[in-house]
Design a protein around this motif. Sequence first.
Motif, PDB file in Angstrom:
ATOM      1  N   GLN A 204       0.872  -1.197  -0.012  1.00 38.72           N
ATOM      2  CA  GLN A 204      -0.100  -0.057  -0.057  1.00 38.72           C
ATOM      3  C   GLN A 204       0.712   1.340  -0.127  1.00 38.72           C
ATOM      4  O   GLN A 204       0.378   2.450  -0.295  1.00 38.72           O
ATOM      5  CB  GLN A 204      -0.951  -0.181   1.148  1.00 38.72           C
ATOM      6  N   GLU A 207       1.422   4.304  -3.572  1.00 38.26           N
ATOM      7  CA  GLU A 207       0.146   5.025  -3.076  1.00 38.26           C
ATOM      8  C   GLU A 207      -0.738   5.551  -4.287  1.00 38.26           C
ATOM      9  O   GLU A 207      -1.927   5.614  -4.178  1.00 38.26           O
ATOM     10  CB  GLU A 207       0.553   6.376  -2.292  1.00 38.26           C
ATOM     11  N   SER A 229       0.689  -7.265  -1.699  1.00 36.31           N
ATOM     12  CA  SER A 229      -0.021  -7.332  -0.402  1.00 36.31           C
ATOM     13  C   SER A 229      -1.412  -7.618  -0.573  1.00 36.31           C
ATOM     14  O   SER A 229      -1.864  -7.095  -1.772  1.00 36.31           O
ATOM     15  CB  SER A 229       0.531  -6.345   0.562  1.00 36.31           C
ATOM     16  N   LYS A 230      -2.220  -8.171   0.337  1.00 30.62           N
ATOM     17  CA  LYS A 230      -3.515  -8.448   0.320  1.00 30.62           C
ATOM     18  C   LYS A 230      -4.504  -7.254   0.017  1.00 30.62           C
ATOM     19  O   LYS A 230      -5.342  -7.463  -1.006  1.00 30.62           O
ATOM     20  CB  LYS A 230      -3.952  -9.271   1.423  1.00 30.62           C
ATOM     21  N   ILE A 245       0.599 -12.360  -1.804  1.00 31.16           N
ATOM     22  CA  ILE A 245       1.577 -12.988  -0.987  1.00 31.16           C
ATOM     23  C   ILE A 245       1.006 -13.252   0.571  1.00 31.16           C
ATOM     24  O   ILE A 245       0.682 -12.166   0.959  1.00 31.16           O
ATOM     25  CB  ILE A 245       3.074 -12.442  -1.076  1.00 31.16           C
ATOM     26  N   LEU A 247      -0.458 -15.322   4.151  1.00 29.77           N
ATOM     27  CA  LEU A 247      -1.185 -16.212   4.940  1.00 29.77           C
ATOM     28  C   LEU A 247      -2.366 -16.778   3.993  1.00 29.77           C
ATOM     29  O   LEU A 247      -3.021 -17.873   3.776  1.00 29.77           O
ATOM     30  CB  LEU A 247      -1.829 -15.800   6.156  1.00 29.77           C
ATOM     31  N   SER A 248      -3.188 -15.661   3.224  1.00 30.19           N
ATOM     32  CA  SER A 248      -4.367 -15.948   2.528  1.00 30.19           C
ATOM     33  C   SER A 248      -4.100 -15.921   0.916  1.00 30.19           C
ATOM     34  O   SER A 248      -4.849 -15.959  -0.053  1.00 30.19           O
ATOM     35  CB  SER A 248      -5.671 -14.987   2.741  1.00 30.19           C
ATOM     36  N   SER A 263       4.371  -2.920   4.823  1.00 35.04           N
ATOM     37  CA  SER A 263       4.525  -2.676   6.429  1.00 35.04           C
ATOM     38  C   SER A 263       5.289  -4.077   7.147  1.00 35.04           C
ATOM     39  O   SER A 263       5.925  -3.866   8.009  1.00 35.04           O
ATOM     40  CB  SER A 263       3.423  -2.160   7.331  1.00 35.04           C
ATOM     41  N   GLN A 267       1.062 -11.665   8.711  1.00 36.34           N
ATOM     42  CA  GLN A 267       0.115 -12.522   7.655  1.00 36.34           C
ATOM     43  C   GLN A 267       0.660 -12.215   6.052  1.00 36.34           C
ATOM     44  O   GLN A 267       0.526 -13.152   5.192  1.00 36.34           O
ATOM     45  CB  GLN A 267      -1.214 -11.810   7.451  1.00 36.34           C
ATOM     46  N   ASN A 282      10.789   1.546   1.978  1.00 33.95           N
ATOM     47  CA  ASN A 282       9.717   1.907   2.936  1.00 33.95           C
ATOM     48  C   ASN A 282      10.264   3.325   3.408  1.00 33.95           C
ATOM     49  O   ASN A 282      11.367   3.526   3.956  1.00 33.95           O
ATOM     50  CB  ASN A 282       9.594   0.860   4.061  1.00 33.95           C
ATOM     51  N   LYS A 283       9.293   4.175   3.491  1.00 36.86           N
ATOM     52  CA  LYS A 283       9.731   5.444   4.176  1.00 36.86           C
ATOM     53  C   LYS A 283       9.585   5.662   5.707  1.00 36.86           C
ATOM     54  O   LYS A 283      10.238   6.420   6.163  1.00 36.86           O
ATOM     55  CB  LYS A 283       8.656   6.614   3.836  1.00 36.86           C
ATOM     56  N   ILE A 301       8.684   5.954  -2.139  1.00 37.52           N
ATOM     57  CA  ILE A 301       8.436   5.242  -3.477  1.00 37.52           C
ATOM     58  C   ILE A 301       8.385   5.783  -4.684  1.00 37.52           C
ATOM     59  O   ILE A 301       9.189   5.763  -5.679  1.00 37.52           O
ATOM     60  CB  ILE A 301       7.519   3.949  -3.282  1.00 37.52           C
TER      61      ILE A 301
HETATM   62  C1  LIG Z   1      -6.863 -13.275   8.633  1.00 35.67           C
HETATM   63  C2  LIG Z   1      -5.912 -12.587   7.868  1.00 35.67           C
HETATM   64  C3  LIG Z   1      -5.395 -12.832   6.854  1.00 35.67           C
HETATM   65  C4  LIG Z   1      -4.444 -11.909   6.067  1.00 35.67           C
HETATM   66  N1  LIG Z   1      -3.865 -12.313   4.972  1.00 35.67           N
HETATM   67  C5  LIG Z   1      -2.778 -11.652   4.311  1.00 35.67           C
HETATM   68  C6  LIG Z   1      -1.954 -12.198   3.339  1.00 35.67           C
HETATM   69  O1  LIG Z   1      -2.127 -13.173   2.844  1.00 35.67           O
HETATM   70  N2  LIG Z   1      -1.237 -11.130   2.805  1.00 35.67           N
HETATM   71  C7  LIG Z   1      -1.286  -9.842   3.139  1.00 35.67           C
HETATM   72  O2  LIG Z   1      -0.309  -8.995   2.572  1.00 35.67           O
HETATM   73  N3  LIG Z   1      -1.788  -9.474   4.164  1.00 35.67           N
HETATM   74  C8  LIG Z   1      -2.806 -10.326   4.690  1.00 35.67           C
HETATM   75  N4  LIG Z   1      -3.511  -9.773   5.581  1.00 35.67           N
HETATM   76  C9  LIG Z   1      -3.557  -8.249   6.134  1.00 35.67           C
HETATM   77  C10 LIG Z   1      -2.137  -7.815   6.797  1.00 35.67           C
HETATM   78  O3  LIG Z   1      -2.544  -8.005   8.491  1.00 35.67           O
HETATM   79  C11 LIG Z   1      -1.906  -6.498   6.550  1.00 35.67           C
HETATM   80  O4  LIG Z   1      -3.092  -5.579   6.897  1.00 35.67           O
HETATM   81  C12 LIG Z   1      -1.513  -6.034   5.167  1.00 35.67           C
HETATM   82  O5  LIG Z   1      -0.357  -7.086   4.912  1.00 35.67           O
HETATM   83  C13 LIG Z   1      -1.021  -4.663   5.055  1.00 35.67           C
HETATM   84  O6  LIG Z   1      -0.671  -4.601   3.761  1.00 35.67           O
HETATM   85  P1  LIG Z   1       0.511  -3.313   3.349  1.00 35.67           P
HETATM   86  O7  LIG Z   1       1.908  -3.836   4.212  1.00 35.67           O
HETATM   87  O8  LIG Z   1       0.663  -3.533   1.990  1.00 35.67           O
HETATM   88  O9  LIG Z   1      -0.001  -1.997   3.741  1.00 35.67           O
HETATM   89  P2  LIG Z   1       0.149  -1.093   5.331  1.00 35.67           P
HETATM   90  O10 LIG Z   1       0.281  -1.911   6.261  1.00 35.67           O
HETATM   91  O11 LIG Z   1      -0.789   0.060   5.049  1.00 35.67           O
HETATM   92  O12 LIG Z   1       1.548  -0.826   4.774  1.00 35.67           O
HETATM   93  C14 LIG Z   1       2.135   0.332   4.089  1.00 35.67           C
HETATM   94  C15 LIG Z   1       3.637   0.521   4.257  1.00 35.67           C
HETATM   95  O13 LIG Z   1       4.163   1.236   3.131  1.00 35.67           O
HETATM   96  C16 LIG Z   1       4.890   2.505   3.689  1.00 35.67           C
HETATM   97  N5  LIG Z   1       4.427   3.715   3.045  1.00 35.67           N
HETATM   98  C17 LIG Z   1       3.348   4.388   2.852  1.00 35.67           C
HETATM   99  N6  LIG Z   1       3.667   5.403   1.924  1.00 35.67           N
HETATM  100  C18 LIG Z   1       4.614   5.287   1.352  1.00 35.67           C
HETATM  101  C19 LIG Z   1       5.515   5.927   0.391  1.00 35.67           C
HETATM  102  N7  LIG Z   1       5.235   6.810  -0.203  1.00 35.67           N
HETATM  103  N8  LIG Z   1       6.932   5.462   0.172  1.00 35.67           N
HETATM  104  C20 LIG Z   1       7.785   4.233   1.038  1.00 35.67           C
HETATM  105  N9  LIG Z   1       6.942   3.557   1.829  1.00 35.67           N
HETATM  106  C21 LIG Z   1       5.585   3.944   2.072  1.00 35.67           C
HETATM  107  C22 LIG Z   1       4.255   2.534   5.368  1.00 35.67           C
HETATM  108  O14 LIG Z   1       5.328   3.164   6.043  1.00 35.67           O
HETATM  109  C23 LIG Z   1       3.835   1.039   5.465  1.00 35.67           C
HETATM  110  O15 LIG Z   1       4.859   0.478   6.159  1.00 35.67           O
HETATM  111  C24 LIG Z   1      -4.533 -10.637   6.481  1.00 35.67           C
HETATM  112  C25 LIG Z   1      -4.906 -10.275   7.576  1.00 35.67           C
HETATM  113  C26 LIG Z   1      -5.633 -10.995   8.490  1.00 35.67           C
HETATM  114  C27 LIG Z   1      -6.645 -10.606   9.713  1.00 35.67           C
END
Ligand SMILES: Cc1cc2nc3c(=O)[nH]c(=O)nc-3n(C[C@H](O)[C@H](O)[C@H](O)COP(=O)(O)OP(=O)(O)OC[C@H]3O[C@@H](n4cnc5c(N)ncnc54)[C@H](O)[C@@H]3O)c2cc1C
Length: 313
Positions: A204, A207, A229-230, A245, A247-248, A263, A267, A282-283, A301
């Motif tokens: 995520q 952006e 990511s999910k 990529i 758990l799910s 992040s 999971q 990551n920032k 990014i």
């Molecule tokens: C039962 C269950 C199963 C799940 N299964 C999965 C699964 O299989 N896969 C999965 O991915 N998730 C899964 N999740 C969700 C998981 O818990 C997280 O919510 C998810 O992985 C977060 O995705 P993310 O890291 O892309 O987003 P965020 O957690 O929002 O992280 C975004 C990151 O990007 C960084 N960032 C933001 N803007 C910028 C920028 N401009 N430049 C650089 N860095 C930046 C932030 O610092 C942050 O670290 C599951 C959750 C549950 C409850």
Amino acid sequence: MAGTLVYSQKTELALELIEAARALCRAGLGNEVKAISINNRAQAEELASRGVNVWSIKGEGVAIADTAALASVIAQVAKELEGDAIVLSSDRRGKELAGRLAAKLDAGCLTDVKAVETAGQEVGLVRNALGGATVAVQTITSSLKVVAFAPGAFPCAEKVSDSGIVNELEITGTKATVRMIETRPKDAESTDIRKAKTLVVVGQGVEDKEDLPLVEELASVLGAEIGCSKPVATDKKWLSEDRVIGLSGKTCQPELALILGVSGQVQFTVGIREAKVIVSVNKDENAYMNQMADYVLVTDIKKALPEFLQALR
Ligand SMILES: Cc1cc2nc3c(=O)[nH]c(=O)nc-3n(C[C@H](O)[C@H](O)[C@H](O)COP(=O)(O)OP(=O)(O)OC[C@H]3O[C@@H](n4cnc5c(N)ncnc54)[C@H](O)[C@@H]3O)c2cc1C
């Protein structure tokens, strides 16, 4: 002791399950691997070429999407062949089938199994626990067991010169609960990221959707597949769910994973922790993802993407 029965409608997964079932037999569960193929004679012969005896079942009106009907057919065959264990794939359909079969046959059931161990006198089934934060070795205590293995947990069984026998079996009287109206191939962008040597992973932190073409270009320069990511697939719907990529989603073991803005919740990391080299962009310098990474680039990014491309083109 009787057999360990293997079933998946997908031939590649069924070939992996033959190896998984052999591991169960080595650990003491069942003494013969038998495969089931339903309404697919070509698959039956492919499986037999791996040295297992196959029951090629003709079930009139049983559609692959009809897991209730499939469960009825497999339950009948399991009783007939006196199976000790039914081995399925832990893909979406396999998991549903596992639950239905376990309920029908009053069997214990575990899904998402990654490996087999001996646990004292029992057969230990290795799977992630606590949302992927740890790995547990669990046992099924019922006499009949349904075990669904994670895709990719075992290699495909190799062809052998001594083929098994294909036995024909007709099952009648199964009530179809689903009527197939149409089948469509998966969209062209569908891919198996588990096989990629290099992965560029979209989190995520990417952006703006407008930045995706840059990510695609970066992947193309690196000869990489794109994973995500999910939430990028399920909430934003920027990429297809078969790229998720974790758990799910899928468990990947690339040589290199370039992870953009993830992040690092457990999971997610459970699906990438076996990568050889992890680069996290990551920032936030304190992002969990950075703790697992071999190299960390703390930056935005938006700034990193064009600079990567400039350096690599
Ligand atoms: C039962 C269950 C199963 C799940 N299964 C999965 C699964 O299989 N896969 C999965 O991915 N998730 C899964 N999740 C969700 C998981 O818990 C997280 O919510 C998810 O992985 C977060 O995705 P993310 O890291 O892309 O987003 P965020 O957690 O929002 O992280 C975004 C990151 O990007 C960084 N960032 C933001 N803007 C910028 C920028 N401009 N430049 C650089 N860095 C930046 C932030 O610092 C942050 O670290 C599951 C959750 C549950 C409850």
